[in-house]
Design a protein around this motif. Structure first.
Motif, PDB file in Angstrom:
ATOM      1  N   TYR A 525       0.810  -1.225   0.000  1.00 56.17           N
ATOM      2  CA  TYR A 525       0.000   0.000   0.000  1.00 56.17           C
ATOM      3  C   TYR A 525       0.841   1.272   0.000  1.00 56.17           C
ATOM      4  CZ  TYR A 525       0.930   0.247   5.066  1.00 56.17           C
ATOM      5  OH  TYR A 525       1.526   0.328   6.292  1.00 56.17           O
ATOM      6  N   VAL A 530      -0.668   7.633  -5.662  1.00 56.27           N
ATOM      7  CA  VAL A 530      -1.616   8.477  -4.944  1.00 56.27           C
ATOM      8  C   VAL A 530      -2.871   8.641  -5.800  1.00 56.27           C
ATOM      9  CG1 VAL A 530       0.203   9.696  -3.701  1.00 56.27           C
ATOM     10  CG2 VAL A 530      -0.655  10.628  -5.859  1.00 56.27           C
ATOM     11  N   ASN A 628       0.907  11.666   1.474  1.00 55.94           N
ATOM     12  CA  ASN A 628       0.830  10.719   0.359  1.00 55.94           C
ATOM     13  C   ASN A 628       0.161   9.409   0.780  1.00 55.94           C
ATOM     14  OD1 ASN A 628       1.994  12.385  -1.590  1.00 55.94           O
ATOM     15  ND2 ASN A 628       4.089  11.755  -1.049  1.00 55.94           N
ATOM     16  N   ARG A 632      -2.800   7.542  -1.003  1.00 60.08           N
ATOM     17  CA  ARG A 632      -2.623   6.154  -1.452  1.00 60.08           C
ATOM     18  C   ARG A 632      -3.746   5.267  -0.918  1.00 60.08           C
ATOM     19  NH1 ARG A 632       2.747   6.313  -3.355  1.00 60.08           N
ATOM     20  NH2 ARG A 632       4.136   7.614  -2.086  1.00 60.08           N
ATOM     21  N   ASN A 635      -6.832   5.497  -2.831  1.00 56.36           N
ATOM     22  CA  ASN A 635      -6.711   4.670  -4.036  1.00 56.36           C
ATOM     23  C   ASN A 635      -6.849   3.191  -3.699  1.00 56.36           C
ATOM     24  OD1 ASN A 635      -6.279   3.862  -6.650  1.00 56.36           O
ATOM     25  ND2 ASN A 635      -4.184   4.642  -6.801  1.00 56.36           N
TER      26      ASN A 635
END
Length: 653
Positions: A525, A530, A628, A632, A635
């Motif tokens: 992960y 991002v 970030n 991430r 996502n």
């Protein structure tokens, strides 16, 4: 009396001879006595004069049947006489709000529970004996003791009415309690007032509604009737979802009597479950561990330090220093020991059962800086852990089996509050990574270094052969299956109460394929790109340091109240992230979305007792790491939802 059903003489006789009360706290004893006398005085009337209530005893109710005399008999002879009178009387109705005390939170708390040998023997011979659970600690907490004491006290006929913790209704460890209640009483009435939000979050917590006592544990009113008949019936009423405290109190007031509730008749199943009964077909599938054909050869609970703030943290160097400071204080205490009872100072040492034993044995501790490793502390949250048997209360099997590199599939454990969850990680899992974390490692590296010829796999070759898959594909198959929405919903009750069972399904190759993709996503992960489909507002030269992320607020047009706007996260005073898709919040791990885990964990926190501050900004040399990471995980969440939705229909062979 106003209706002519009873006379004043009846009430007077009841007041003087048949009404009894116990209280262990002196102030409460006097308050209860005054309240009872005041109510009777209203009935008695001014012309008859004030009449004291002599049926109240200053005593520990449980202890009152352990021996003949009250604990206060040496001080209050009259009190002892009252107790003897009470003990000689048959009791046919017991009404109470029993105390709650399941034990010490930790060794620093000076609240050891009292022991009642006769009462606990009765519990052992009933609730524990009739339980299929190996977890019996909760059976000995005070409110369960109160049920056992009252049941024994009323004998063959009588009524018990309690308002208590509601955990007994559905807890796996209290199956023996439910079995006995059903068998020992003829009519059982349970009004579940809900409000059990402890350990829950999100909609699961909101459904519980307000708590009538403003506590975290649920509340239930229970009425138990013994009439000597052959009937055994359970009547259950759930007050409902999302209700406020005032709503619930109003419902109770309007009901007025057990006769006015809309009762659901409950028939216990073979597991002695009353509600959320398990699927009988589910038991036909092999358990994930512990049976002859189980897919995993062994399992282990997550690591439980019992002193996280001292031995775990975002900063590797601070974690080592905190450990060294605590150990130094401990060694100094051993050096200057004058008795086997250490002095308690939470700013210097977190005492636990094992550390107390070491102290009594005058055993010193040595700190080795090489014992620091990464752990998966919470979902997608890594911390540094000083992993050493001497300072970790329950280091578990990972201490010997993990090795240098490994994978572990973790699931929620037995008897959890939240819905089932699973995750895979390549770091040692904390006990609270998920609720009551159970870990299933890919490799058992305990014999590493002895022989390279030893097969160290923890996945069963027999189960893999039955699937027709390799060991790695079998691991992925299980992860794909456990992430299936259909599987989790169909067996939700079973998955809360026991470890998962693994059926063989059609289209297993697709479960393997998607399981591998989920594993890659969840293991890596920190390398996932991002999420770029959001709007980011930044000040010039923004700071990326986080103190505490929060949602923006939006006013509800219907209620007028401010509510969280989950599409917008205020990262800090310099950065705001907007247009986060609602879909991202559909990926829920252990009762909370993965995004909200990042928001919850990556904040600066100071522990009140120790004074230690854990700062997530210390974890990485990259100042944008947390920023970030949040993007991430957005996502990761969107991709996870898509992958889970692409799993084939659950068709069990």
């Amino acid at each position: 009396m106003d209706r002519g059903e009873i006379t004043f003489e009846d009430i007077l006789h009841k007041y003087n001879h048949e009404l009894h009360a116990n209280e262990i706290v002196l102030l409460s004893y006097y308050i209860a006595s005054i309240n009872i006398e005041a109510v009777f005085d209203e009935v008695n009337g001014p012309e008859r004069g004030y009449q004291p209530f002599e049926g109240i005893v200053l005593t520990d109710t449980f202890e009152s049947t352990e021996r003949e005399n009250s604990f206060a008999d040496e001080l209050l002879g009259e009190n002892n006489e009252r107790l003897k009178k009470q003990q000689e009387q048959p009791i046919t109705a017991i009404i109470s709000n029993p105390p709650y005390s399941v034990g010490q939170k930790n060794a620093n708390d000076d609240n050891q529970n009292l022991r009642y040998e006769a009462l606990e023997a009765s519990i052992q011979n009933t609730y524990v004996k009739n339980s299929n659970s190996n977890l019996s600690k909760g059976v000995y907490d005070s409110y369960i003791k109160a049920f056992r004491w009252a049941t024994d006290r009323i004998g063959n006929k009588g009524i018990i009415s309690f308002i208590t913790n509601s955990g007994y209704i559905d807890k796996g460890s209290l199956d023996g309690f439910r079995k006995n209640i059903f068998n020992e009483f003829n009519y059982v009435y349970v009004l579940n007032l809900r409000g059990a939000i402890k350990g829950k979050s999100g909609d699961v917590a909101r459904k519980e509604g307000g708590n009538i006592f403003d506590i975290l544990t649920g509340v239930a009113i229970t009425v138990l009737v013994k009439d000597g008949s052959d009937n055994h019936k359970i009547y259950y009423h759930d007050v409902g979802n999302y209700l406020t405290k005032s709503n619930k109190l109003k419902i109770i007031s309007n009901l007025g009597s057990v006769e006015n509730a809309e009762w659901e008749t409950i028939l216990p199943d073979e597991n002695n479950d009353w509600i959320n009964q398990r699927d009988p077909n589910y038991q036909k599938y092999v358990s994930i561990v512990g049976e002859y054909k189980s897919p995993f050869l062994s399992n282990a609970p997550g690591v439980s330090t019992n002193r996280d703030i001292w031995v775990s943290g975002f900063s590797k160097e601070k974690t080592i220093k905190n450990t060294e400071y605590m150990v130094g204080n401990y060694n100094e205490a051993v050096k200057n020991k004058r008795s086997n009872e250490p002095e308690i100072d939470d700013t210097k040492i977190k005492w636990t059962v094992n550390l107390n034993k070491m102290y009594k044995n005058s055993q010193n501790i040595n700190v080795n800086r090489n014992n620091v490793t990464l752990e998966m502390y919470r979902p997608f949250t890594k911390k540094w852990l000083y992993y050493d048997k001497q300072v970790i209360e329950r280091p578990g099997q990972f201490y010997s089996k993990w090795g240098e590199n490994n994978l572990v599939l973790v699931t929620t454990g037995r008897g959890v509050r939240n819905n089932f969850s699973t995750l895979v990680t390549n770091e040692i899992p904390c006990m609270d990574l998920l609720e009551k974390t159970q870990g299933f490692i890919r490799y058992n590296n305990s014999d590493q270094g002895i022989s390279l010829l030893i097969d160290n796999g923890n996945v069963s070759q027999q189960f893999a052969d039955e699937l027709g898959l390799s060991l790695d594909d079998t691991f992925a198959y299980i992860y794909g299956l456990l992430n299936s929405k259909e599987y989790q919903e169909k067996y939700a009750n079973d998955l809360k109460k026991d470890l998962a069972r693994i059926p063989v399904v059609k289209n297993k190759e697709q479960y393997v394929e998607i399981g591998k993709k989920l594993m890659d996503l969840h293991l890596n992960y920190e390398e996932v790109p991002v999420f770029d489909n959001v709007s980011i507002e930044r000040k010039s030269n923004p700071s990326y340091e986080v103190k505490k992320m929060k949602f923006a607020k939006v006013r509800n047009s219907e209620t007028g109240k401010l509510e969280n706007d989950r599409s917008t996260i205020i990262f800090n005073t310099d950065i705001t992230i907007r247009d986060i898709p609602e879909k991202a919040y559909e990926y829920v791990v252990n009762g909370k979305s993965a995004i909200e885990w990042i928001m919850d964990q990556y904040q600066i926190k100071t522990n009140k007792k120790s004074g230690i501050t854990d700062n997530p900004n210390d974890f990485s040399n990259d100042p944008k790491y947390i920023f970030n990471l949040l993007l991430r995980i957005i996502n990761v969440s969107v991709q996870t939802v898509d992958l889970i939705d692409s799993l084939p229909k659950l068709e069990i062979i």
